[in-house]
Design a protein around this motif. Structure first.
Motif, PDB file in Angstrom:
ATOM      1  N   VAL A 122       0.828  -1.213   0.000  1.00 41.50           N
ATOM      2  CA  VAL A 122       0.000   0.000   0.000  1.00 41.50           C
ATOM      3  C   VAL A 122       0.859   1.260   0.000  1.00 41.50           C
ATOM      4  O   VAL A 122       0.588   2.204  -0.746  1.00 41.50           O
ATOM      5  N   VAL A 123       1.906   1.274   0.814  1.00 41.14           N
ATOM      6  CA  VAL A 123       2.683   2.504   1.020  1.00 41.14           C
ATOM      7  C   VAL A 123       3.279   3.002  -0.290  1.00 41.14           C
ATOM      8  O   VAL A 123       3.338   4.217  -0.539  1.00 41.14           O
ATOM      9  N   HIS A 124       3.688   2.096  -1.171  1.00 42.58           N
ATOM     10  CA  HIS A 124       4.330   2.545  -2.414  1.00 42.58           C
ATOM     11  C   HIS A 124       3.343   3.191  -3.391  1.00 42.58           C
ATOM     12  O   HIS A 124       3.749   3.728  -4.417  1.00 42.58           O
ATOM     13  N   HIS A 125       2.059   3.176  -3.065  1.00 40.64           N
ATOM     14  CA  HIS A 125       1.065   3.870  -3.890  1.00 40.64           C
ATOM     15  C   HIS A 125       0.766   5.282  -3.371  1.00 40.64           C
ATOM     16  O   HIS A 125      -0.144   5.935  -3.879  1.00 40.64           O
ATOM     17  N   VAL A 126       1.508   5.726  -2.380  1.00 36.25           N
ATOM     18  CA  VAL A 126       1.343   7.074  -1.840  1.00 36.25           C
ATOM     19  C   VAL A 126       2.561   7.902  -2.256  1.00 36.25           C
ATOM     20  O   VAL A 126       3.698   7.431  -2.173  1.00 36.25           O
ATOM     21  N   GLY A 127       2.324   9.133  -2.694  1.00 36.45           N
ATOM     22  CA  GLY A 127       3.415   9.960  -3.194  1.00 36.45           C
ATOM     23  C   GLY A 127       4.554  10.114  -2.193  1.00 36.45           C
ATOM     24  O   GLY A 127       5.720   9.880  -2.518  1.00 36.45           O
ATOM     25  N   ASP A 128       4.233  10.496  -0.979  1.00 38.23           N
ATOM     26  CA  ASP A 128       5.240  10.661   0.077  1.00 38.23           C
ATOM     27  C   ASP A 128       5.170   9.432   0.979  1.00 38.23           C
ATOM     28  O   ASP A 128       4.363   9.358   1.906  1.00 38.23           O
ATOM     29  N   GLN A 129       6.023   8.452   0.700  1.00 37.80           N
ATOM     30  CA  GLN A 129       5.977   7.188   1.433  1.00 37.80           C
ATOM     31  C   GLN A 129       6.354   7.359   2.901  1.00 37.80           C
ATOM     32  O   GLN A 129       5.781   6.707   3.779  1.00 37.80           O
ATOM     33  N   GLN A 130       7.313   8.248   3.176  1.00 35.86           N
ATOM     34  CA  GLN A 130       7.701   8.468   4.567  1.00 35.86           C
ATOM     35  C   GLN A 130       6.554   9.086   5.356  1.00 35.86           C
ATOM     36  O   GLN A 130       6.285   8.694   6.500  1.00 35.86           O
ATOM     37  N   ALA A 131       5.845  10.026   4.750  1.00 37.43           N
ATOM     38  CA  ALA A 131       4.685  10.613   5.416  1.00 37.43           C
ATOM     39  C   ALA A 131       3.613   9.558   5.654  1.00 37.43           C
ATOM     40  O   ALA A 131       2.947   9.558   6.704  1.00 37.43           O
ATOM     41  N   TYR A 196      16.204   5.690   0.820  1.00 32.78           N
ATOM     42  CA  TYR A 196      16.708   4.699   1.764  1.00 32.78           C
ATOM     43  C   TYR A 196      15.681   3.581   1.862  1.00 32.78           C
ATOM     44  O   TYR A 196      14.579   3.675   1.316  1.00 32.78           O
ATOM     45  N   GLY A 197      16.056   2.521   2.567  1.00 35.78           N
ATOM     46  CA  GLY A 197      15.218   1.330   2.614  1.00 35.78           C
ATOM     47  C   GLY A 197      14.128   1.394   3.672  1.00 35.78           C
ATOM     48  O   GLY A 197      14.029   2.347   4.463  1.00 35.78           O
ATOM     49  N   TRP A 198      13.312   0.348   3.685  1.00 36.94           N
ATOM     50  CA  TRP A 198      12.119   0.337   4.528  1.00 36.94           C
ATOM     51  C   TRP A 198      12.437   0.307   6.017  1.00 36.94           C
ATOM     52  O   TRP A 198      11.705   0.902   6.817  1.00 36.94           O
ATOM     53  N   THR A 199      13.510  -0.364   6.427  1.00 36.38           N
ATOM     54  CA  THR A 199      13.802  -0.404   7.864  1.00 36.38           C
ATOM     55  C   THR A 199      14.186   0.987   8.378  1.00 36.38           C
ATOM     56  O   THR A 199      13.735   1.401   9.444  1.00 36.38           O
ATOM     57  N   ARG A 200      14.999   1.703   7.603  1.00 31.17           N
ATOM     58  CA  ARG A 200      15.322   3.071   8.022  1.00 31.17           C
ATOM     59  C   ARG A 200      14.065   3.934   8.016  1.00 31.17           C
ATOM     60  O   ARG A 200      13.871   4.780   8.902  1.00 31.17           O
ATOM     61  N   ALA A 201      13.202   3.722   7.023  1.00 30.30           N
ATOM     62  CA  ALA A 201      11.969   4.512   6.945  1.00 30.30           C
ATOM     63  C   ALA A 201      11.101   4.299   8.182  1.00 30.30           C
ATOM     64  O   ALA A 201      10.479   5.235   8.691  1.00 30.30           O
ATOM     65  N   LEU A 202      11.047   3.070   8.676  1.00 33.69           N
ATOM     66  CA  LEU A 202      10.277   2.801   9.894  1.00 33.69           C
ATOM     67  C   LEU A 202      10.906   3.497  11.099  1.00 33.69           C
ATOM     68  O   LEU A 202      10.190   4.026  11.960  1.00 33.69           O
ATOM     69  N   ASP A 209      12.875  -1.236  17.644  1.00 35.49           N
ATOM     70  CA  ASP A 209      12.881  -2.697  17.455  1.00 35.49           C
ATOM     71  C   ASP A 209      12.506  -3.066  16.023  1.00 35.49           C
ATOM     72  O   ASP A 209      11.729  -4.001  15.778  1.00 35.49           O
ATOM     73  N   VAL A 210      13.079  -2.343  15.072  1.00 31.32           N
ATOM     74  CA  VAL A 210      12.740  -2.549  13.665  1.00 31.32           C
ATOM     75  C   VAL A 210      13.430  -3.805  13.140  1.00 31.32           C
ATOM     76  O   VAL A 210      14.604  -4.064  13.438  1.00 31.32           O
ATOM     77  N   GLU A 211      12.701  -4.599  12.376  1.00 26.64           N
ATOM     78  CA  GLU A 211      13.271  -5.807  11.789  1.00 26.64           C
ATOM     79  C   GLU A 211      12.591  -6.106  10.455  1.00 26.64           C
ATOM     80  O   GLU A 211      11.521  -5.572  10.152  1.00 26.64           O
ATOM     81  N   ALA A 277       8.939 -14.182  -3.049  1.00 24.82           N
ATOM     82  CA  ALA A 277       8.952 -13.927  -1.610  1.00 24.82           C
ATOM     83  C   ALA A 277       8.425 -12.539  -1.309  1.00 24.82           C
ATOM     84  O   ALA A 277       8.649 -11.598  -2.071  1.00 24.82           O
ATOM     85  N   LYS A 278       7.688 -12.448  -0.212  1.00 26.51           N
ATOM     86  CA  LYS A 278       7.245 -11.154   0.306  1.00 26.51           C
ATOM     87  C   LYS A 278       8.195 -10.725   1.419  1.00 26.51           C
ATOM     88  O   LYS A 278       8.594 -11.550   2.247  1.00 26.51           O
ATOM     89  N   ALA A 279       8.551  -9.450   1.430  1.00 21.93           N
ATOM     90  CA  ALA A 279       9.385  -8.896   2.502  1.00 21.93           C
ATOM     91  C   ALA A 279       8.485  -8.170   3.491  1.00 21.93           C
ATOM     92  O   ALA A 279       7.687  -7.316   3.102  1.00 21.93           O
ATOM     93  N   ILE A 280       8.625  -8.537   4.762  1.00 19.56           N
ATOM     94  CA  ILE A 280       7.844  -7.931   5.849  1.00 19.56           C
ATOM     95  C   ILE A 280       8.782  -7.069   6.686  1.00 19.56           C
ATOM     96  O   ILE A 280       9.866  -7.533   7.092  1.00 19.56           O
ATOM     97  N   HIS A 281       8.395  -5.845   6.968  1.00 15.99           N
ATOM     98  CA  HIS A 281       9.188  -4.927   7.765  1.00 15.99           C
ATOM     99  C   HIS A 281       8.311  -4.447   8.919  1.00 15.99           C
ATOM    100  O   HIS A 281       7.157  -4.049   8.710  1.00 15.99           O
ATOM    101  N   SER A 282       8.846  -4.493  10.124  1.00 18.46           N
ATOM    102  CA  SER A 282       8.003  -4.130  11.282  1.00 18.46           C
ATOM    103  C   SER A 282       8.819  -3.340  12.297  1.00 18.46           C
ATOM    104  O   SER A 282      10.055  -3.383  12.332  1.00 18.46           O
TER     105      SER A 282
END
Length: 286
Positions: A122-131, A196-202, A209-211, A277-282
């Motif tokens: 879902v997030v990649h369909h939003v213009g500002d992914q970090q927001a 940058y990647g999804w873990t840094r974005a989180l 406790d990002v993984e 494979a699906k990548a899960i970031h939490s």
């Protein structure tokens, strides 16, 4: 009713494909649901943002033996109605199911405070992914978890040679889709690069406790009738979205492969498969 959203994609038109994908992904994502629910309080509230046809929330519902609340959020009414039906059936009255029409692109997205917020593709369909990640993180109670499914390994399903067209069609379809994706991202309202990647974005969204971990999608050949039907839909979908980046020979090959009247119809093959494979970031809310 049109299912077009801010990304100009008619998601309602993809309902059949989404249902099939949910069924095929269930065995890989059931352990993901179990892992994300571990450690949550009794009777948790889970918010599924961009729930689609409800596949992941169905898995959450099956794991919530002691009860809880599942909040389904989607911008497309047809998908939201299907998700509500599927999750209510899976919950069999043991879980409260709430439906909310909403779009993650709206920074004022309203949803109940949650112990777990899930957003898949879902997030990649939003213009500002970090927001968008900050919006999602704002829905999580202190100590709760935000988990997103983004990236991973692109699904493969076809042999290298198919008896029609040039070898390597699937690889060219993936390259064409990447070109489409780049243009789609650039055309989104308020689009900004996330360098940058999804873990840094989180972590930038304030989580700790990002993984990251993976969920393997593996359906070996010869595959089921459902898998063959899904592959026909998937190859047609890839070609439809990226047709302008395909040469005429590849467009003709796809037309032949997805035509039930053709001797080369994919639905008649016994050598199709699904592998990816699906990548899960939490991360956890402080």
């Amino acid at each position: 009713m049109s299912g077009h959203t801010h990304d100009d994609i008619d998601w309602a038109d993809r309902l059949t494909q989404l249902r099939m994908a949910d069924t095929l992904d269930a065995s890989a994502l059931t352990p993901v649901a179990r892992r994300l629910l571990a450690g949550l309080p009794e009777h948790p509230t889970i918010v599924d943002v961009g729930c689609g046809a409800g596949g992941m929330s169905v898995l959450f519902a099956r794991e919530l033996a002691r009860g809880g609340t599942l909040v389904l959020v989607d911008a497309t009414p047809k998908l939201l109605a299907e998700a509500e039906r599927a999750v209510a059936e899976a919950a069999a009255g043991s879980v409260e199911v709430v439906s909310l029409q909403g779009d993650l692109a709206d920074p004022g997205l309203a949803a109940p405070a949650a112990d777990l917020v899930w957003a898949s593709g879902v997030v990649h369909h939003v213009g500002d992914q970090q927001a968008a990640l900050r919006t999602l993180a704002g829905l999580v109670r202190p100590g709760g978890v935000l988990a997103i499914a983004e990236g991973g390994l692109e699904l493969r399903c076809l042999p290298w040679e198919l008896g029609v067209g040039r070898p390597g069609l699937e690889q060219r379809l993936h390259a064409a889709r990447a070109a489409w994706f780049t243009r789609m991202r650039a055309g989104l309202p308020g689009s900004v690069p996330m360098l940058y990647g999804w873990t840094r974005a989180l972590r930038e969204a304030g989580l700790s406790d990002v993984e990251s971990f993976g969920a393997l999608i593996d359906h070996p050949m010869p595959g089921s009738d459902l898998l063959r039907e899904y592959v026909v839909h998937r190859i047609g979908w890839l070609a439809d979205w990226a047709t302008e980046w395909l040469d005429p020979d590849d467009r003709a090959a796809v037309a032949t492969l997805t035509d039930p009247r053709s001797p080369h119809f994919l639905g008649h093959r016994d050598d199709l498969y699904l592998f990816g494979a699906k990548a899960i970031h939490s991360g956890r809310s402080r």
